[in-house]
Scaffold this motif. Structure first.
Motif, PDB file in Angstrom:
ATOM      1  N   MET A   1      -5.369   9.537  -2.731  1.00  0.00           N
ATOM      2  CA  MET A   1      -5.033  10.491  -3.784  1.00  0.00           C
ATOM      3  C   MET A   1      -5.985  11.683  -3.723  1.00  0.00           C
ATOM      4  SD  MET A   1      -4.758   9.788  -7.895  1.00  0.00           S
ATOM      5  CE  MET A   1      -4.037  11.010  -8.985  1.00  0.00           C
ATOM      6  N   ASN A   2      -5.479  12.884  -3.964  1.00  0.00           N
ATOM      7  CA  ASN A   2      -6.276  14.101  -3.907  1.00  0.00           C
ATOM      8  C   ASN A   2      -7.520  13.991  -4.804  1.00  0.00           C
ATOM      9  OD1 ASN A   2      -6.808  16.963  -5.319  1.00  0.00           O
ATOM     10  ND2 ASN A   2      -6.156  17.278  -3.201  1.00  0.00           N
ATOM     11  N   LYS A   3      -8.698  14.328  -4.265  1.00  0.00           N
ATOM     12  CA  LYS A   3      -9.948  14.172  -4.994  1.00  0.00           C
ATOM     13  C   LYS A   3      -9.989  15.007  -6.268  1.00  0.00           C
ATOM     14  CE  LYS A   3     -12.888  13.116  -0.997  1.00  0.00           C
ATOM     15  NZ  LYS A   3     -14.067  13.555  -0.207  1.00  0.00           N
ATOM     16  N   THR A   4      -9.540  16.239  -6.168  1.00  0.00           N
ATOM     17  CA  THR A   4      -9.578  17.125  -7.332  1.00  0.00           C
ATOM     18  C   THR A   4      -8.671  16.609  -8.444  1.00  0.00           C
ATOM     19  OG1 THR A   4     -10.010  19.022  -5.889  1.00  0.00           O
ATOM     20  CG2 THR A   4      -9.241  19.481  -8.132  1.00  0.00           C
TER      21      THR A   4
ATOM     22  N   LEU B   1       0.836  -1.193   0.000  1.00  0.00           N
ATOM     23  CA  LEU B   1       0.000   0.000   0.000  1.00  0.00           C
ATOM     24  C   LEU B   1       0.879   1.255   0.000  1.00  0.00           C
ATOM     25  CD1 LEU B   1      -2.959  -0.745   2.450  1.00  0.00           C
ATOM     26  CD2 LEU B   1      -2.979  -0.719  -0.035  1.00  0.00           C
ATOM     27  N   HIS B   2       1.928   1.218   0.806  1.00  0.00           N
ATOM     28  CA  HIS B   2       2.834   2.359   0.861  1.00  0.00           C
ATOM     29  C   HIS B   2       3.568   2.535  -0.480  1.00  0.00           C
ATOM     30  CE1 HIS B   2       2.316   3.294   5.103  1.00  0.00           C
ATOM     31  NE2 HIS B   2       2.368   1.992   5.362  1.00  0.00           N
ATOM     32  N   GLN B   3       3.910   1.419  -1.117  1.00  0.00           N
ATOM     33  CA  GLN B   3       4.550   1.494  -2.429  1.00  0.00           C
ATOM     34  C   GLN B   3       3.599   2.085  -3.462  1.00  0.00           C
ATOM     35  OE1 GLN B   3       5.862  -2.500  -3.250  1.00  0.00           O
ATOM     36  NE2 GLN B   3       7.594  -2.401  -1.831  1.00  0.00           N
ATOM     37  N   ALA B   4       2.335   1.683  -3.379  1.00  0.00           N
ATOM     38  CA  ALA B   4       1.331   2.221  -4.300  1.00  0.00           C
ATOM     39  C   ALA B   4       1.144   3.718  -4.073  1.00  0.00           C
ATOM     40  CB  ALA B   4       0.001   1.493  -4.111  1.00  0.00           C
ATOM     41  N   LYS B   5       1.146   4.113  -2.814  1.00  0.00           N
ATOM     42  CA  LYS B   5       1.007   5.529  -2.497  1.00  0.00           C
ATOM     43  C   LYS B   5       2.185   6.319  -3.057  1.00  0.00           C
ATOM     44  CE  LYS B   5       0.005   8.685   1.306  1.00  0.00           C
ATOM     45  NZ  LYS B   5      -0.273   8.800   2.746  1.00  0.00           N
ATOM     46  N   ASP B   6       3.389   5.777  -2.903  1.00  0.00           N
ATOM     47  CA  ASP B   6       4.589   6.438  -3.449  1.00  0.00           C
ATOM     48  C   ASP B   6       4.509   6.549  -4.969  1.00  0.00           C
ATOM     49  OD1 ASP B   6       5.597   6.654  -0.897  1.00  0.00           O
ATOM     50  OD2 ASP B   6       6.831   4.846  -1.043  1.00  0.00           O
ATOM     51  N   PHE B   7       3.964   5.496  -5.604  1.00  0.00           N
ATOM     52  CA  PHE B   7       3.833   5.479  -7.062  1.00  0.00           C
ATOM     53  C   PHE B   7       2.906   6.606  -7.531  1.00  0.00           C
ATOM     54  CE2 PHE B   7       1.416   4.171 -10.821  1.00  0.00           C
ATOM     55  CZ  PHE B   7       2.438   3.949 -11.730  1.00  0.00           C
ATOM     56  N   TYR B   8       1.763   6.755  -6.858  1.00  0.00           N
ATOM     57  CA  TYR B   8       0.821   7.806  -7.236  1.00  0.00           C
ATOM     58  C   TYR B   8       1.387   9.191  -6.962  1.00  0.00           C
ATOM     59  CZ  TYR B   8      -3.109   4.814  -8.471  1.00  0.00           C
ATOM     60  OH  TYR B   8      -3.926   3.913  -9.101  1.00  0.00           O
ATOM     61  N   GLU B   9       2.134   9.319  -5.871  1.00  0.00           N
ATOM     62  CA  GLU B   9       2.743  10.617  -5.575  1.00  0.00           C
ATOM     63  C   GLU B   9       3.808  10.981  -6.608  1.00  0.00           C
ATOM     64  OE1 GLU B   9       4.157  10.196  -1.613  1.00  0.00           O
ATOM     65  OE2 GLU B   9       2.203  10.589  -0.683  1.00  0.00           O
ATOM     66  N   LYS B  10       4.480   9.964  -7.144  1.00  0.00           N
ATOM     67  CA  LYS B  10       5.531  10.198  -8.130  1.00  0.00           C
ATOM     68  C   LYS B  10       4.950  10.504  -9.505  1.00  0.00           C
ATOM     69  CE  LYS B  10       9.542   7.999 -10.319  1.00  0.00           C
ATOM     70  NZ  LYS B  10      10.396   6.778 -10.361  1.00  0.00           N
ATOM     71  N   HIS B  11       3.977   9.711  -9.929  1.00  0.00           N
ATOM     72  CA  HIS B  11       3.438   9.844 -11.284  1.00  0.00           C
ATOM     73  C   HIS B  11       2.183  10.716 -11.342  1.00  0.00           C
ATOM     74  CE1 HIS B  11       6.184   6.850 -12.996  1.00  0.00           C
ATOM     75  NE2 HIS B  11       5.990   6.162 -11.893  1.00  0.00           N
ATOM     76  N   GLY B  12       1.581  10.943 -10.192  1.00  0.00           N
ATOM     77  CA  GLY B  12       0.412  11.806 -10.154  1.00  0.00           C
ATOM     78  C   GLY B  12      -0.743  11.300 -10.991  1.00  0.00           C
TER      79      GLY B  12
END
Length: 232
Positions: free
Chosen positions: A157-160, A120-131
């Motif tokens: 991930m940010n809703k907007t 889950l933390h890896q997935a979060k890092d992935f989304y933060e990196k690639h947006g």
């Protein structure tokens, strides 16, 4: 009376785009796109190939589904694109909502044999990196597009940001596949007298190979890199 087609049904027909067009038409296609992009159980549905074939039958689908005749090929594609995109956008929001609701529970859950919190933390890092680019890219990858919005919700991930890229990604995916199906059919028919409608099985296989190739290559080369020992 029981429909003979239902008696002859086999689960493999769910993988055949032509079956949806013949047995449900426009509104069945809309539901399938919603299910594939918003429900866990929809990961096996033929999203890419279904949209491609939908583009081939665009005018017939609009005429029968909306009772609008003589719309012309371009307007038919636009109508289909808007309706199907709306279903895909809503589907992703459903997946995102489910992820948001289940996220806190999963982050607090203890590790088990089948569940590792680090992923889950890896997935979060992935989304933060690639947006938002991750949401757009996921639309073009089978299976991934089903779980991408759910994971985006889980990792918060940010809703907007999610909403913007959800809309952009869905319109890009739907219109690309619809226009590709329709205009490639017109091109091959007029240039080579080759009717794609008579070779749908081959086309579906080709689309599946093309869309799944990036995922397979990533898995193969990713594992090979991990297996390569560091050089002294």
């Amino acid at each position: 009376m029981i429909d003979v087609a239902l008696l002859d049904f086999h689960w493999t027909q769910l993988l055949q785009p032509q079956w949806y067009i013949e047995n449900g038409g426009l509104w069945f296609i809309v539901f399938v796109v919603f299910a594939e992009t918003g429900l866990f159980a929809g990961f096996f549905l033929p999203g890419d190939s279904l949209l491609f074939v939908t583009g081939i039958y665009s005018e017939d689908l609009v005429a029968k589904g909306l009772h609008i005749n003589n719309t012309g090929s371009f307007l038919s594609l636009v109508i289909l694109g808007v309706l199907i995109s709306a279903a895909g956008i809503i589907g992703n929001y459903v997946g995102y909502w489910f992820g948001r609701k289940s996220g806190p529970f999963l982050f607090e859950r203890k590790d088990t044999f089948f569940f590792r919190k680090k992923y889950l933390h890896q997935a979060k890092d992935f989304y933060e990196k690639h947006g938002g680019g991750a949401i757009v890219m996921a639309r073009f990858l089978p299976i991934v597009r089903t779980f991408a919005p759910i994971v985006a919700g889980i990792v918060g991930m940010n809703k907007t940001k999610f909403g913007f890229y959800n809309v952009v990604g869905c319109f890009a995916w739907v219109f690309t596949m619809l226009f590709a199906g329709h205009y490639l059919q017109q091109f091959f028919l007029s240039t080579y007298q080759f009717d794609l409608k008579e070779h749908l099985e081959v086309i579906v296989i080709g689309i599946v190979l093309v869309t799944t190739a990036p995922v397979i290559l990533k898995l193969v080369f990713g594992k090979s890199k991990q297996a390569t020992p560091p050089q002294d």
